[in-house]
Design an enzyme around this catalytic site. Structure first.
Site, PDB file in Angstrom:
ATOM      1  N   THR A 187       7.833  11.684  -0.791  1.00  0.00           N
ATOM      2  CA  THR A 187       7.087  11.019   0.000  1.00  0.00           C
ATOM      3  C   THR A 187       7.420  10.575   1.275  1.00  0.00           C
ATOM      4  O   THR A 187       8.304  10.056   1.189  1.00  0.00           O
ATOM      5  CB  THR A 187       5.774  10.556  -1.826  1.00  0.00           C
ATOM      6  N   ARG A 215      -6.119  16.893  -7.523  1.00  0.00           N
ATOM      7  CA  ARG A 215      -5.739  15.652  -8.120  1.00  0.00           C
ATOM      8  C   ARG A 215      -5.152  14.682  -6.695  1.00  0.00           C
ATOM      9  O   ARG A 215      -5.154  15.264  -5.699  1.00  0.00           O
ATOM     10  CB  ARG A 215      -4.135  15.959  -8.664  1.00  0.00           C
ATOM     11  N   GLY A 217      -3.006  11.065  -5.805  1.00  0.00           N
ATOM     12  CA  GLY A 217      -1.829  10.558  -6.398  1.00  0.00           C
ATOM     13  C   GLY A 217      -1.840   9.291  -6.043  1.00  0.00           C
ATOM     14  O   GLY A 217      -3.311   8.516  -5.364  1.00  0.00           O
TER      15      GLY A 217
HETATM   16  N1  ASP Z   1       3.560   8.924  -5.869  1.00  0.00           N
HETATM   17  C1  ASP Z   1       3.088  10.310  -4.826  1.00  0.00           C
HETATM   18  C2  ASP Z   1       2.326  11.102  -6.043  1.00  0.00           C
HETATM   19  O1  ASP Z   1       2.239  10.678  -6.791  1.00  0.00           O
HETATM   20  C3  ASP Z   1       4.279  11.271  -5.284  1.00  0.00           C
HETATM   21  C4  ASP Z   1       5.608  10.929  -4.621  1.00  0.00           C
HETATM   22  O2  ASP Z   1       5.841   9.093  -4.435  1.00  0.00           O
HETATM   23  O3  ASP Z   1       7.086  11.404  -4.313  1.00  0.00           O
HETATM   24  O4  ASP Z   1       1.531  11.601  -5.463  1.00  0.00           O
END
Ligand code: ASP
Length: 320
Positions: A187, A215, A217
């Site tokens: 991310t 989903r 996040g």
């Molecule tokens: N926080 C992101 C999510 O859960 C994933 C990530 O930070 O790599 O979608």
């Protein structure tokens, strides 16, 4: 005040030097440097923190190395759904997009939602239609396809697990299989302080490999993955989204500063190393405040990160 600061991240997780080749390490360094170049150029010219976090995030979204925009991971059904958000600390206006497909730069869509709609968050098809109406760039499946990502998903296909990009769990539980699972990429996000004394934050992601269709996040949730308020801080998070949502992570840093009088770094350390750890919240965050303080804090093995400011700090780091 005429100082500026830009901090960026490219994801946190099990990022180990032992899993990295010199060539890959150089590719990450270059990608992070490019994002710092793009964002700090805006700040050096007197541009706003919002423009700077957009520029840095777009640069990372366009790079296939990171799990955002072009390099987004695959979900359980083989789709690539992306989440992003942006927040302006001067006005506390915010824009966010969740579970959107085929948008080249989800952070630009979040920005368009913040500036051109009366809403904070749009999702799925509605978000896509809004993007098209506002002339944002869309791309075909081919643009988002990479052999690496596809293999990463194939390793998990059919299981009920979802994994952080850097911590992909393989069906074969042997240590050798685990060792070969690629645990990199991530991310992206940026936080900035501009020469006018305003701060902003942005975050963009493809989410977690093999995630359930639909989903969402923490990244597009204002207060969880992203938050900005001139009074306190601008924060962009990365990590396992579910605990970050439950802990209202980014806003918690702001609350500790506002109500307890903690410094940016003290507040970030409490949230990342204490509060998140208690609920298995693996990951990290970057932050700035309106005085020019900046920090990069994580409880995982590594976090792709970089910082540049008007006082001559210029650094890119990966490991602890
Ligand atoms: N926080 C992101 C999510 O859960 C994933 C990530 O930070 O790599 O979608």
């Amino acid at each position: 005040m005429s100082i500026y600061t830009l901090v960026i991240h490219g994801g946190a997780g099990t990022i180990l030097k032992t899993d990295m080749t010199d060539e890959k390490e150089l590719a990450y360094h270059t990608a992070l440097e490019n994002a710092l170049d793009n964002g700090s150029e805006v700040l050096a010219k007197g541009g706003t923190a919002v423009e700077a976090v957009r520029a840095a995030t777009v640069s990372l979204e366009d790079n296939i190395l990171f799990n955002a925009g072009r390099g987004s991971v695959f979900g359980k059904d083989g789709s690539q759904e992306m989440d992003a958000s942006i927040m302006d600390g001067k006005t506390t206006m915010a824009g966010a997009v969740s579970a959107v497909q085929h948008i080249r730069n989800p952070v630009e869509l979040a920005y368009a939602i913040m500036t051109k709609s009366q809403h904070v968050m749009l999702n799925g098809k509605g978000a896509y239609d809004f993007a098209v109406l506002n002339g944002l760039k869309t791309e075909s499946d081919e643009y988002f396809f990479s052999e690496f990502r596809h293999n990463q998903w194939k390793q998990m296909q059919g299981s009920d697990e979802a994994a952080l990009d850097h911590n992909v769990i393989v069906k074969d539980n042997s240590s050798s299989a685990k060792a070969t699972a690629d645990k990199k990429f991530g991310t992206v996000g940026a936080v900035a302080l501009d020469v006018h004394g305003n701060i902003a934050a942005a975050t963009s992601t493809g989410g977690m490999t093999n995630k359930q269709f639909g989903r969402v996040g923490d990244s597009p949730i204002i207060g969880a993955g992203t938050y900005a308020n001139n009074k306190t801080c601008a924060i962009s998070c990365t990590g396992h989204g579910e605990p970050f949502i439950r802990a209202v992570t980014a806003y918690d840093v702001s609350c500790l500063m506002e109500y307890k009088g903690l410094s940016l770094e003290q507040a970030m350390n409490i949230v990342v190393h204490d509060k998140l750890m208690k609920i298995d919240g693996e990951g990290g965050m970057i932050g700035v405040d309106a005085k020019g303080n900046a920090a990069m804090v994580f409880n995982s093995e590594g976090m792709y990160r970089g910082m540049r400011n008007s006082e001559g700090i210029n650094e890119v780091k990966i490991y602890k």
